[in-house]
Enzyme design. Structure first.
Site, short mmCIF file in Angstrom:
data_model
loop_
_atom_site.label_atom_id
_atom_site.label_comp_id
_atom_site.label_asym_id
_atom_site.label_seq_id
_atom_site.Cartn_x
_atom_site.Cartn_y
_atom_site.Cartn_z
N LYS A 182 18.42 15.26 60.75
CA LYS A 182 16.91 15.53 60.93
C LYS A 182 16.78 13.98 60.79
O LYS A 182 16.12 12.82 61.09
CB LYS A 182 15.71 15.50 60.26
CG LYS A 182 15.09 17.11 60.09
CD LYS A 182 15.66 18.56 59.59
CE LYS A 182 15.02 19.37 60.02
NZ LYS A 182 15.47 20.97 58.47
N ASP A 224 15.71 18.94 47.60
CA ASP A 224 15.56 19.50 49.30
C ASP A 224 14.74 18.01 50.04
O ASP A 224 13.78 17.97 50.25
CB ASP A 224 14.94 20.36 49.81
CG ASP A 224 15.56 20.66 51.26
OD1 ASP A 224 15.88 19.71 51.42
OD2 ASP A 224 15.45 21.75 51.57
N TRP A 241 11.28 26.88 53.70
CA TRP A 241 12.27 26.34 53.02
C TRP A 241 12.88 26.85 51.60
O TRP A 241 13.75 26.90 51.16
CB TRP A 241 13.00 24.93 53.53
CG TRP A 241 13.05 24.80 54.97
CD1 TRP A 241 12.60 23.80 56.16
CD2 TRP A 241 14.17 24.95 55.88
NE1 TRP A 241 12.62 23.37 57.12
CE2 TRP A 241 13.34 24.59 57.01
CE3 TRP A 241 14.88 26.18 55.59
CZ2 TRP A 241 13.81 25.29 58.00
CZ3 TRP A 241 15.62 27.09 56.68
CH2 TRP A 241 15.93 26.23 58.07
#
Ligand code: PLP
Length: 361
Positions: A198, A174, A102
């Site tokens: 999530k 993030d 990511w």
């Protein structure tokens, strides 16, 4: 049909209690005469839903008043572009820490809009640890410093007490896979963002928490929809927001508050993760893949001695209702994602299964 213990990295398990509540009001919300999906985002009843969600999130995360909370679309991946488009406006330089897939996606995107300096990386060891982040590696002149706070694929995290000193340069985090799971001091950040799927609710909404002085200075080319100022000024109602996903996330916020907020979640998550890590540390067959001091509370990757045993375990677990345990293709083995909604029994029963497997193999 019985519900499985779903160890998926995302979208992932949601609290049963919240699913049932949403089911109850699915067809007709309160006395509105319609489903949340059918109502105008400009209606009073919907404004109550979105503003209450914001209030509860602010309370849960102790978000200071000089930060705006936005409910956006496009997933965390759109933030990979939105962050540089809005923040690369001074020196047009940014420092990135590469801790996994990511981070790499974020780096590739930011390079389109300015000069990116990768100041630390753990790629040479397949991201099995968090690299050292002393203040000296950061450029005092950068527009921001970028971190992935929890590495969903590799199972590492940077907890609040290990956030780096960036010499006053705004920190961007993030938080997609550990929002509401462990405490962070939001005042240490310029921006925090997270996709919902999530730990917060169904896919479709992305939370961005942005310090107000960073809003409104975007690059000239920035599309209207990718300017934080557009959404901050209109309280996430500039255009039609992902109304149902926001409603559902709002239910999750209420659920988390009722249980005792992030402190409660954090204590429970530490307990859940410890059950797995303690077993991995003592097993002669299963092994964790991450350096102990950097282990995530949310995503626990582990391996067996051979690929054949990995496949056998995954298959056996699946047949017993423990699903989505297959690890990411770059790590192999298994990964158990144990977000807020995974009950402790799910982890206990998984470890019991691993013990039995160890005895038999
Ligand atoms: C899942 C994930 C993403 C990507 O999220 P999308 O909402 O699918 O764009 C980004 N960062 C992290 C840390 C993630 O876990």
């Amino acid at each position: 049909m019985q519900r499985y213990f779903n160890f998926s990295a995302g979208p992932s398990m949601l609290p049963l209690e919240v699913l049932e509540e949403a089911q109850k009001e699915f067809v007709c919300y309160a006395d509105s005469g319609m489903s949340v999906m059918e109502m105008s985002h400009r209606s009073k009843v919907y404004e109550d839903i979105i503003f209450t969600a914001e209030t509860n999130l602010r309370e849960l995360m102790h978000i200071p008043d000089n930060y705006s909370v936005m409910f956006l679309q496009g997933g965390a991946s759109t933030q990979f572009a939105m962050v540089p488009l809005n923040l690369l406006v001074g020196s047009k330089k940014a420092d990135y820490v590469n801790t996994g897939q990511w981070s790499k996606r974020a780096i590739a995107e930011a390079k389109k809009y300015g000069s990116v300096n990768v100041v630390a990386s753990s790629e040479d060891t397949v991201f099995n640890h968090i690299p050292a982040l002393p203040a000296t590696i950061f450029d005092k002149d950068a527009d921001y410093v970028y971190l992935t706070l929890n590495n969903t694929i590799y199972g590492t995290h940077i907890p609040n007490d290990k956030l780096p000193d960036t010499n006053g340069v705004p920190l961007v985090g993030d938080m997609s896979s550990n929002i509401l799971a462990e405490p962070y001091d939001i005042s240490k950040f310029g921006i925090v963002f997270a996709g919902a799927q999530k730990n917060l609710g169904p896919a479709g909404v992305t939370i961005a928490i942005v310090r107000n002085d960073l809003i409104g200075k975007h690059q000239d080319i920035t599309p209207t929809m990718l300017q934080y100022s557009t959404h901050a000024a209109e309280k996430s109602l500039y255009n039609t927001p992902p109304t149902y996903s926001i409603y559902f996330a709002g239910l999750v916020f209420k659920w988390a508050k009722k249980l005792g907020g992030i402190d409660y979640m954090y204590a429970l998550n530490k307990k859940k993760a410890a059950i797995l890590y303690d077993y991995l540390d003592n097993s002669k067959l299963f092994k964790g893949t991450v350096r102990p001091e950097d282990r995530s509370l949310m995503n626990v990757p582990f391996v067996l001695p051979t690929k054949e045993l990995d496949a056998k375990f995954i298959k056996q677990a699946e047949s017993l209702g423990f699903v989505n345990l297959k690890g990411h293709r770059t790590v192999g083995g298994m990964r158990a994602s144990i977000y807020n909604a995974m009950p402790i029994e799910g982890v206990e029963k998984l470890v019991a299964l691993m013990k039995t497997f160890e005895e038999e193999n």
